[in-house]
Design a protein around this motif. Structure first.
Motif, PDB file in Angstrom:
ATOM      1  N   TYR A   4       0.845  -1.189   0.000  1.00  0.00           N
ATOM      2  CA  TYR A   4       0.000   0.000   0.000  1.00  0.00           C
ATOM      3  C   TYR A   4       0.880   1.238   0.000  1.00  0.00           C
ATOM      4  CZ  TYR A   4      -3.821  -3.080   1.311  1.00  0.00           C
ATOM      5  OH  TYR A   4      -4.766  -4.078   1.323  1.00  0.00           O
ATOM      6  N   LYS A   5       0.368   2.337  -0.568  1.00  0.00           N
ATOM      7  CA  LYS A   5       1.077   3.605  -0.487  1.00  0.00           C
ATOM      8  C   LYS A   5       0.180   4.615   0.210  1.00  0.00           C
ATOM      9  CE  LYS A   5      -0.192   5.940  -4.768  1.00  0.00           C
ATOM     10  NZ  LYS A   5       0.287   6.630  -5.932  1.00  0.00           N
ATOM     11  N   ALA A   6       0.814   5.527   0.909  1.00  0.00           N
ATOM     12  CA  ALA A   6       0.062   6.542   1.640  1.00  0.00           C
ATOM     13  C   ALA A   6       0.905   7.802   1.751  1.00  0.00           C
ATOM     14  CB  ALA A   6      -0.310   6.047   3.020  1.00  0.00           C
ATOM     15  N   TRP A  22       5.368  10.373   0.226  1.00  0.00           N
ATOM     16  CA  TRP A  22       4.702   9.105  -0.066  1.00  0.00           C
ATOM     17  C   TRP A  22       5.538   7.986   0.523  1.00  0.00           C
ATOM     18  CZ3 TRP A  22      -0.080   8.729  -1.786  1.00  0.00           C
ATOM     19  CH2 TRP A  22      -0.621   9.791  -2.502  1.00  0.00           C
ATOM     20  N   HIS A  24       5.575   3.512   1.314  1.00  0.00           N
ATOM     21  CA  HIS A  24       5.001   2.210   0.990  1.00  0.00           C
ATOM     22  C   HIS A  24       5.075   1.323   2.220  1.00  0.00           C
ATOM     23  CE1 HIS A  24       6.014   2.660  -3.582  1.00  0.00           C
ATOM     24  NE2 HIS A  24       5.174   3.564  -3.128  1.00  0.00           N
ATOM     25  N   THR A  30      -6.176  -2.589   4.182  1.00  0.00           N
ATOM     26  CA  THR A  30      -6.043  -1.140   4.332  1.00  0.00           C
ATOM     27  C   THR A  30      -5.987  -0.716   5.788  1.00  0.00           C
ATOM     28  OG1 THR A  30      -7.277  -0.868   2.282  1.00  0.00           O
ATOM     29  CG2 THR A  30      -7.067   1.061   3.670  1.00  0.00           C
ATOM     30  N   ALA A  33      -2.634  -1.537   7.202  1.00  0.00           N
ATOM     31  CA  ALA A  33      -1.640  -0.611   6.650  1.00  0.00           C
ATOM     32  C   ALA A  33      -1.670   0.719   7.386  1.00  0.00           C
ATOM     33  CB  ALA A  33      -1.887  -0.401   5.161  1.00  0.00           C
ATOM     34  N   LYS A  34      -2.859   1.254   7.613  1.00  0.00           N
ATOM     35  CA  LYS A  34      -2.972   2.531   8.324  1.00  0.00           C
ATOM     36  C   LYS A  34      -2.483   2.397   9.762  1.00  0.00           C
ATOM     37  CE  LYS A  34      -5.754   6.548   9.062  1.00  0.00           C
ATOM     38  NZ  LYS A  34      -6.853   7.350   8.593  1.00  0.00           N
ATOM     39  N   VAL A  46      -0.886  10.351   9.196  1.00  0.00           N
ATOM     40  CA  VAL A  46      -1.218   9.640   7.962  1.00  0.00           C
ATOM     41  C   VAL A  46      -2.352  10.415   7.289  1.00  0.00           C
ATOM     42  CG1 VAL A  46      -1.983   7.475   6.943  1.00  0.00           C
ATOM     43  CG2 VAL A  46      -0.538   7.454   8.978  1.00  0.00           C
ATOM     44  N   PRO A  50      -4.601   4.582   3.003  1.00  0.00           N
ATOM     45  CA  PRO A  50      -3.607   3.907   2.168  1.00  0.00           C
ATOM     46  C   PRO A  50      -4.259   3.268   0.926  1.00  0.00           C
ATOM     47  CG  PRO A  50      -3.251   3.389   4.466  1.00  0.00           C
ATOM     48  CD  PRO A  50      -4.558   4.112   4.382  1.00  0.00           C
TER      49      PRO A  50
END
Length: 54
Positions: A4-6, A22, A24, A30, A33-34, A46, A50
């Protein structure tokens, strides 16, 4: 596992102000990931949700 990217907010190297970068992260979903990003960069740093990379 998925990647995931955020967009996250981090402090500038000089210590004054912040910048957006950004990043990864590899996680199962999701929410995970967050959670991982908030643990690393701090809660509230954040930006958005993501996004799954293809």
């Amino acid at each position: 596992m998925n990647t995931y990217k955020a967009n996250v907010r981090v402090a500038r190297s000089g210590g004054i102000g912040t910048i957006m970068v950004w990043v990864h992260v590899t996680a199962q979903n999701t929410i995970a990931a967050k959670s991982l990003l908030e643990a690393q960069y701090g809660r509230g740093n954040v930006i958005g949700i993501p996004t799954l990379l293809k």
